[in-house]
Design an enzyme around this catalytic site. Structure first.
Site, PDB file in Angstrom:
ATOM      1  N   CYS A 162      27.314  30.053  60.657  1.00  0.00           N
ATOM      2  CA  CYS A 162      26.741  28.756  60.297  1.00  0.00           C
ATOM      3  C   CYS A 162      27.040  27.664  61.311  1.00  0.00           C
ATOM      4  CB  CYS A 162      27.243  28.345  58.913  1.00  0.00           C
ATOM      5  SG  CYS A 162      26.793  29.537  57.637  1.00  0.00           S
ATOM      6  N   HIS A 302      30.076  19.113  57.929  1.00  0.00           N
ATOM      7  CA  HIS A 302      29.500  20.426  57.632  1.00  0.00           C
ATOM      8  C   HIS A 302      29.169  20.484  56.144  1.00  0.00           C
ATOM      9  CE1 HIS A 302      28.658  24.633  58.203  1.00  0.00           C
ATOM     10  NE2 HIS A 302      29.604  25.014  57.362  1.00  0.00           N
ATOM     11  N   GLU A 313      37.616  20.870  55.287  1.00  0.00           N
ATOM     12  CA  GLU A 313      37.039  19.918  56.231  1.00  0.00           C
ATOM     13  C   GLU A 313      37.637  18.530  56.032  1.00  0.00           C
ATOM     14  OE1 GLU A 313      32.746  18.576  58.110  1.00  0.00           O
ATOM     15  OE2 GLU A 313      32.756  19.606  56.169  1.00  0.00           O
ATOM     16  N   LYS A 331      23.588  18.650  53.723  1.00  0.00           N
ATOM     17  CA  LYS A 331      23.272  19.815  52.895  1.00  0.00           C
ATOM     18  C   LYS A 331      23.043  19.451  51.433  1.00  0.00           C
ATOM     19  CE  LYS A 331      25.576  23.199  55.876  1.00  0.00           C
ATOM     20  NZ  LYS A 331      26.094  22.260  56.893  1.00  0.00           N
ATOM     21  N   HIS A 336      21.536  24.714  52.718  1.00  0.00           N
ATOM     22  CA  HIS A 336      22.275  25.303  53.837  1.00  0.00           C
ATOM     23  C   HIS A 336      21.391  26.290  54.588  1.00  0.00           C
ATOM     24  CE1 HIS A 336      25.329  26.625  56.393  1.00  0.00           C
ATOM     25  NE2 HIS A 336      26.275  26.949  55.534  1.00  0.00           N
ATOM     26  N   PHE A 395      31.470  31.619  59.225  1.00  0.00           N
ATOM     27  CA  PHE A 395      32.259  32.812  58.943  1.00  0.00           C
ATOM     28  C   PHE A 395      32.926  33.306  60.229  1.00  0.00           C
ATOM     29  CE2 PHE A 395      29.659  34.482  55.058  1.00  0.00           C
ATOM     30  CZ  PHE A 395      30.193  33.476  54.281  1.00  0.00           C
TER      31      PHE A 395
END
Length: 408
Positions: A162, A302, A313, A331, A336, A395
């Protein structure tokens, strides 16, 4: 202007808020999510997502081209064409050997794979399309963009889950600073709105299960967040060596001033619980830009709307900034888009700097008490800012942070 800055001269967006930069910016400022139940996901535990409304590749690209393209590639081409036009460039305005393409993707063609695997498992192997591989291998998104624009410089695909779209922009910046190109068309594209991603991410516990309220399901930093919402989209930016942009009298939207990357080296899907890798990437990006934390007026987070990622975060931002500047998370409104998200959100950060307005985080109703941030919600907020940060994490603990500065 620093010698390490590159100019952003063009933007192109295809998102669940609509096709084009104007539609996406309008959707972000409205602070509403278009997430809805998707008939393609019927029968699955999570049957809703954020699709790009009315996206018809044949209508936008022509049948002759669109028939061979995966949806991910088609969206990338539409976004790239808009970005190049926005930059005032084209085949007669550049040296094709000095124009590169860098695109970030995560999984690329899951939707087409489903169709072809169904033929294989159904005993119809001879019906499998000869285009199955060219449509689906990750490098073909960048390859198709290069062919469409007829540019022959470095042509690369990067994949950091991502974070891919942001990593692509950082890689493009490095090509420009190395004088390997004059112009790079860079960004990311992805479509997760198909059955395999929906089933897999649900089994991982990553998706929101608010099937009774899809539009309210993605709620970054909210106390009641329960996962992200599948989405699709593409974001493409035209980056140029500052000297090249200046010589042709280009309008500069902003400067990409810094890039930082790191790896958590902690877990294959979960972020480091203290946000260590994210903080290291952020510090590296600020150092690359020659800026201090106090120089940053906004953070485009993010902000996945998952419990672990949002908390990590927030901790990372608190480590780097004594008092974190106003934060937003796109998002909430756009869902996403995985490999496309980092580039889409980078483009949104450029628009935020240009307009000096921070869009609200959609669906944020009650800030998680563990999230000690100033998260913009409900309505857009005017903010005077000279520089902003765009975060992207993926990831494998892969982190990419971009620093943008206003054009003067």
């Amino acid at each position: 202007m620093s010698a390490r800055e590159v100019a952003v001269t063009g933007l192109g967006l295809v998102t669940p808020a609509g096709v084009g930069v104007a539609a996406t910016w309008h959707g972000l400022l409205a602070g509403e999510s278009p997430a809805a139940r998707d008939p393609a996901l019927d029968g699955l535990p999570v049957d809703f997502c954020c699709r790009v409304p009315g996206f018809d590749a044949a209508e936008r690209l022509g049948r002759r081209l669109s028939w061979r393209l995966d949806r991910c590639a088609a969206m990338a081409l539409v976004a790239a064409r808009e970005a190049v036009a926005d930059a005032g460039l084209g085949t007669d305005r550049w040296d094709p050997l000095r124009v590169g393409v860098v695109v970030g993707v995560g999984t690329a063609s899951m939707e087409r794979y489903e169709e072809e695997f169904a033929k294989l498992t159904g005993g119809r192997a001879t019906e499998i399309s000869p285009l199955a591989i060219p449509r689906s291998v990750p490098n073909m998104v960048a390859g198709e963009v290069g062919m469409d624009l007829r540019v022959r410089g470095p042509n690369l695909t990067v994949s950091t889950a991502c974070a891919s779209g942001a990593t692509a922009l950082g890689t493009a910046r490095q090509l420009l600073l190395a004088d390997a190109c004059d112009v790079v068309v860079a960004g990311g594209s992805e479509s997760l709105c198909s059955r395999i991603p929906a089933a897999c991410f649900h089994q991982m516990g990553a998706l929101s299960r608010r099937g009774d309220d899809p539009a309210g399901a993605s709620r970054p930093f909210d106390a009641d967040r329960d996962g992200f919402v599948l989405a699709e989209g593409a974001g493409m930016l035209v980056l140029e060596r500052a000297e090249h942009a200046r010589a042709r009298g280009a309008r500069v939207r902003s400067y990409l001033a810094g890039y930082g990357a790191s790896c958590d080296a902690y877990h294959f899907t979960a972020p480091h619980p203290e946000g260590r890798g994210a903080a290291e990437a952020l510090s590296a990006a600020l150092g690359d830009a020659g800026l201090e934390p106090g120089d940053i007026g906004h953070v485009n987070a993010h902000g996945t709307s998952t419990v672990l990622n949002d908390r990590a975060e927030a901790l990372a931002l608190r480590q780097v900034f004594r008092r974190p500047p106003p934060v937003t998370a796109a998002k909430g409104a756009l869902g996403h888009a995985a490999g496309g998200a980092g580039a889409i959100e980078a483009a949104c950060t450029v628009l935020t700097l240009q307009e000096q307005v921070v869009p609200p985080t959609a669906n944020l109703r009650c800030l998680d008490p563990d999230i000690e941030l100033d998260v913009v919600s409900k309505v857009p907020r005017p903010v005077r800012m000279a520089a902003a940060v765009s975060n992207a994490f993926g990831f494998g603990g892969q982190n990419a942070v971009l620093v943008f500065r206003v054009a003067q």
